[in-house]
Scaffold this active site. Sequence first.
Site, short mmCIF file in Angstrom:
data_model
loop_
_atom_site.label_atom_id
_atom_site.label_comp_id
_atom_site.label_asym_id
_atom_site.label_seq_id
_atom_site.Cartn_x
_atom_site.Cartn_y
_atom_site.Cartn_z
N LYS A 138 0.83 -1.21 0.00
CA LYS A 138 0.00 0.00 0.00
C LYS A 138 0.86 1.26 0.00
O LYS A 138 0.66 2.17 -0.79
CB LYS A 138 -0.94 0.01 1.22
CG LYS A 138 -1.82 -1.20 1.35
CD LYS A 138 -2.72 -1.12 2.58
CE LYS A 138 -2.01 -1.11 3.91
NZ LYS A 138 -1.27 -2.35 4.25
N ARG B 120 -9.36 1.20 9.40
CA ARG B 120 -8.89 -0.15 9.69
C ARG B 120 -9.89 -0.94 10.52
O ARG B 120 -9.63 -2.10 10.87
CB ARG B 120 -7.62 -0.03 10.50
CG ARG B 120 -6.38 -0.46 9.73
CD ARG B 120 -5.29 -0.31 10.70
NE ARG B 120 -4.08 -0.95 10.46
CZ ARG B 120 -3.06 -0.41 9.81
NH1 ARG B 120 -3.18 0.71 9.19
NH2 ARG B 120 -1.94 -1.05 9.78
N ARG C 284 11.95 -5.64 4.78
CA ARG C 284 11.74 -4.20 4.50
C ARG C 284 12.73 -3.34 5.29
O ARG C 284 13.01 -3.60 6.46
CB ARG C 284 10.32 -3.80 4.90
CG ARG C 284 10.10 -2.29 4.81
CD ARG C 284 8.67 -1.89 4.83
NE ARG C 284 7.98 -2.29 6.06
CZ ARG C 284 6.68 -2.11 6.25
NH1 ARG C 284 5.94 -1.59 5.30
NH2 ARG C 284 6.12 -2.50 7.38
N ARG D 113 0.14 -8.52 13.72
CA ARG D 113 -0.51 -7.58 12.80
C ARG D 113 -1.41 -8.33 11.81
O ARG D 113 -2.50 -7.85 11.46
CB ARG D 113 0.55 -6.75 12.05
CG ARG D 113 1.15 -5.68 12.93
CD ARG D 113 2.51 -5.23 12.44
NE ARG D 113 2.47 -4.59 11.15
CZ ARG D 113 3.53 -4.51 10.33
NH1 ARG D 113 4.68 -5.04 10.67
NH2 ARG D 113 3.41 -3.89 9.18
#
Length: 221
Positions: A16, A91, A125, A169
């Site tokens: 995203k 969310r 990442r 998560r």
Amino acid sequence: MKKINIILLGPPGAGKGTAAKQIAEKHSIPQISTGDIFREAVKKETELGKQVKAIMERGELVPDELTVSLVKERLAQPDTSNGYILDGFPRTVNQAEALSEFQEIKAVINFNLPEEEIIRRLSGRRVCKNCGAIYHITDFPPKKEGICDKCGGELYQRPDDKIESIKKRLEVYKEQTAPLIDYYRGKNLLYDINTTIEPKDITPEVSVKQIEEIFEKLGLT
Ligand code: AP5
């Protein structure tokens, strides 16, 4: 010109933020990432930062009331006059209901990616401490290890990109965020991307191209 009021929805690590940065730049509209806003507050050790630091590191969600009031304030800024890309908000269904009271959303782009690929991407990442540019240690490495190509800033691993937080998560996403897929589909606002493509073929260019096609279809370009 039509306002581009867009939401990017999807599990953590689905791409995203990477796509939002490119789309925002191309259309000269702001990328509004609640995650980035919270991380900035943590970095600056503000009152908000102190409230959210531990929650984020655990991979849990910041309370709805706090998140909604922050987004409401941000969307009232003049740079949103031609639209915006919401990345990571809403969310929860509560957040979506609250948003609908003060904004008209044009489309919700739903990112898809299998869980093993999410874990691979997030654990590799690296993010620039200075400008927020996103890298991956094998897929998108910087030219010089640990240094941002764009601004020379130091790259770091987000504390919530440790495996335990990633798992939490994903769990939180399934329980609290995935219900938004049906919520927005029911309102005829949902557009799926990356559904029929092999994960190895989902590059940022592919995701951005699909989003641009949706914009064209909606007459937003
Ligand atoms: P947030 O910052 O929103 O994190 P997230 O949703 O978990 O999303 P990510 O940033 O991890 O993933 P992404 O989809 O943007 O992937 P990216 O492009 O970086 O939220 C963090 C925390 O803040 C939450 O846990 C919560 O505590 C709090 N929070 C935020 N918003 C909230 C809200 N609304 N309510 C309550 N709490 C909230 O890509 C990932 C990796 O893959 C990168 O290494 C990248 O280089 C690589 N990559 C990206 N695209 C591709 C591609 N197409 N092909 C190959 N690799 C790719």
